[in-house]
Scaffold this motif. Sequence first.
Motif, PDB file in Angstrom:
ATOM      1  N   GLU A  21       0.944  -0.619  -0.038  1.00 55.19           N
ATOM      2  CA  GLU A  21      -0.088  -0.254   0.281  1.00 55.19           C
ATOM      3  C   GLU A  21       1.050   1.201  -0.072  1.00 55.19           C
ATOM      4  O   GLU A  21       0.723   2.186  -0.882  1.00 55.19           O
ATOM      5  CB  GLU A  21      -0.932   0.433   1.295  1.00 55.19           C
ATOM      6  N   LEU A  22       1.937   0.937   0.671  1.00 53.28           N
ATOM      7  CA  LEU A  22       3.204   2.403   0.428  1.00 53.28           C
ATOM      8  C   LEU A  22       3.701   2.586  -0.346  1.00 53.28           C
ATOM      9  O   LEU A  22       3.580   3.942  -0.947  1.00 53.28           O
ATOM     10  CB  LEU A  22       3.743   2.024   2.157  1.00 53.28           C
ATOM     11  N   GLU A  61       1.681   4.024  -3.199  1.00 56.14           N
ATOM     12  CA  GLU A  61       0.608   5.484  -2.335  1.00 56.14           C
ATOM     13  C   GLU A  61       2.259   6.509  -2.870  1.00 56.14           C
ATOM     14  O   GLU A  61       2.167   7.123  -3.736  1.00 56.14           O
ATOM     15  CB  GLU A  61       0.605   5.396  -1.077  1.00 56.14           C
ATOM     16  N   THR A  68       2.487   7.109  -6.720  1.00 52.30           N
ATOM     17  CA  THR A  68       1.432   7.240  -7.358  1.00 52.30           C
ATOM     18  C   THR A  68       2.637   9.052  -7.167  1.00 52.30           C
ATOM     19  O   THR A  68       2.148  10.192  -8.352  1.00 52.30           O
ATOM     20  CB  THR A  68       0.183   7.660  -6.723  1.00 52.30           C
ATOM     21  N   ARG A  69       2.771   9.309  -6.461  1.00 48.42           N
ATOM     22  CA  ARG A  69       3.121  10.461  -6.048  1.00 48.42           C
ATOM     23  C   ARG A  69       4.499  11.886  -6.785  1.00 48.42           C
ATOM     24  O   ARG A  69       4.685  12.316  -7.064  1.00 48.42           O
ATOM     25  CB  ARG A  69       2.809  11.547  -4.573  1.00 48.42           C
ATOM     26  N   GLU A  79      -5.893  -2.639  -7.148  1.00 48.78           N
ATOM     27  CA  GLU A  79      -4.820  -1.964  -5.665  1.00 48.78           C
ATOM     28  C   GLU A  79      -3.845  -1.406  -6.170  1.00 48.78           C
ATOM     29  O   GLU A  79      -2.911  -0.438  -5.826  1.00 48.78           O
ATOM     30  CB  GLU A  79      -4.471  -3.097  -4.325  1.00 48.78           C
ATOM     31  N   HIS A 102      -3.408   0.331  -9.032  1.00 43.40           N
ATOM     32  CA  HIS A 102      -4.127   1.744  -9.140  1.00 43.40           C
ATOM     33  C   HIS A 102      -3.434   2.193 -10.366  1.00 43.40           C
ATOM     34  O   HIS A 102      -2.679   3.319 -10.413  1.00 43.40           O
ATOM     35  CB  HIS A 102      -3.977   2.686  -8.080  1.00 43.40           C
ATOM     36  N   LYS A 104      -2.903   6.569   6.570  1.00 42.20           N
ATOM     37  CA  LYS A 104      -2.593   7.189   5.868  1.00 42.20           C
ATOM     38  C   LYS A 104      -1.930   8.438   6.877  1.00 42.20           C
ATOM     39  O   LYS A 104      -1.114   9.121   6.696  1.00 42.20           O
ATOM     40  CB  LYS A 104      -4.054   7.784   5.462  1.00 42.20           C
ATOM     41  N   ILE A 130       1.237   7.435   5.648  1.00 39.62           N
ATOM     42  CA  ILE A 130       1.383   7.342   4.440  1.00 39.62           C
ATOM     43  C   ILE A 130       2.103   9.106   4.439  1.00 39.62           C
ATOM     44  O   ILE A 130       3.457   9.422   3.619  1.00 39.62           O
ATOM     45  CB  ILE A 130       0.239   7.818   3.528  1.00 39.62           C
ATOM     46  N   GLU A 131       1.923  10.061   5.058  1.00 38.56           N
ATOM     47  CA  GLU A 131       2.025  11.513   4.498  1.00 38.56           C
ATOM     48  C   GLU A 131       3.516  11.461   4.849  1.00 38.56           C
ATOM     49  O   GLU A 131       4.404  12.262   4.246  1.00 38.56           O
ATOM     50  CB  GLU A 131       1.160  11.988   5.988  1.00 38.56           C
ATOM     51  N   ALA A 163       5.988  10.427   2.581  1.00 38.12           N
ATOM     52  CA  ALA A 163       5.451  11.189   1.390  1.00 38.12           C
ATOM     53  C   ALA A 163       6.608  12.211   1.311  1.00 38.12           C
ATOM     54  O   ALA A 163       7.531  12.491   0.512  1.00 38.12           O
ATOM     55  CB  ALA A 163       4.416  11.245   0.909  1.00 38.12           C
TER      56      ALA A 163
END
Length: 455
Positions: free
Chosen positions: A24-25, A28, A31-32, A60, A62, A343, A347-348, A351
């Motif tokens: 999942e990480l 993400e 994607t960024r 998943e 994406h 998140k 994630i934050e 990121a």
Amino acid sequence: MAARKAPAEPLLVILGSTGTGKSELAVELATRFKGEIINSDAMQLYNGLPIITNKISQEERHGIQHHLLGHIPLDDAPWDVEDFKSEATKVIREIRGRGNLPILVGGTQYYVDPLLFKDVILDDVQIDPSLSFPILEQPTDVLLEELKKVDPIMAERWHPNDRRKIQRSLEIYLHTGKPASELYAEQEKRKAAVAQEPGTSQPWEKLLFWVYSERDVLTARLDSRVDKMLGAGLLDEVQELFDMKRNKAAEGQILNMTKGIWQSIGYKQFEPYMAAREEGKDEADLEKIKSNALEEMKAATRRYANYQTRWIRLKQIPRLKEQGPEAFGSLYLVDSTDVSKFKANVIEPAAEITSKFLAGESRPVPTELSELAREVLTRVSEPPPKDIPCKRTCEICQTVCVTEQAWQRHIKSAGHKRVMKKKKRLALVPVDKTPDNHSDSEASSDPDVTSIFAT
């Protein structure tokens, strides 16, 4: 932490045990930051069986490109470390060529290490694929005896059941004509020489995230995941492998069940259930076998998660520290214990750190990221005591230990103490020496008497 230059060849690496949220990480961050993901999970290299191998689904992903995922047929031999390093290096080069960010993620840590550290697999040892050595396909005990002849130092180092390491040491000798122990000694000299020459090391341009969940919470999560796998069709995939094995046997093929897809957690545990179902066992027996298999799969999953964490703690962190403070300071622990805060807690912060890493800006100190990061990273930063090679065999338990630490753990273990207690209890049982009417054959068939004489 001091500012750095923007990395010319950045690599993101996401570590952690199964069930912590690595995939999942990775998605993400990809994607960024225009990333592409490289799988480093040995079981997920195989095509098919998405439930047993826990592959991330198309939904998943994406739309993020995933490499080396479902890459080889189910009946292929597993990739060794050199195979993976070669293919992953090629993929990383291609991703960078497109101007994108390579993100390495997966649970097979010995695949990851050669991409992080030089000399982990003796990079200067060239394995010629055109050369064939039939001895390498012999049983493990045969390999060990051969290794004792050509490299007794390495033979003494490995556990007699550790086929992979024994085979690798013998393979190195066969391809190079030099004992692996000698090559490893030369490697250590090179490392020492580099450490004494400032300015000779390559810049560290890697950023690592250790996705970490506290043990009790992770255990419950993994147990729940196995239950969901069963409901999602796990047994259909086990049946597929069971049929494949039977068909191979019918064709006269002898399968090595200790390698490749056969080592996936789930198949080994449920194979007896498939066999019992085929034999036509009644429903009560089948349900009992199935329940036992489910519990064994949960236990195996928990052991694997512990093994992955131990590898990070005992192998990767010491290697990062050997590289210097910059490398060790590139490892960030993100707390995925509370999935409802994934998140915010994972994630934050990841990121934000990635953004600073790619821009060459100063980043926070890893131990200041969270209370859990401070606690775990402080604890694991202390170098573990080095194992003292010392091969011993416990004749009572028929257990082989290859280090002094392992020996001390064994003799203090509950299993060893239980066997010792039983042996002492049997030794105290009086043996009636008066003649009786029992024949020798009758006495030897008595389980209690047999156990006394056996001890």
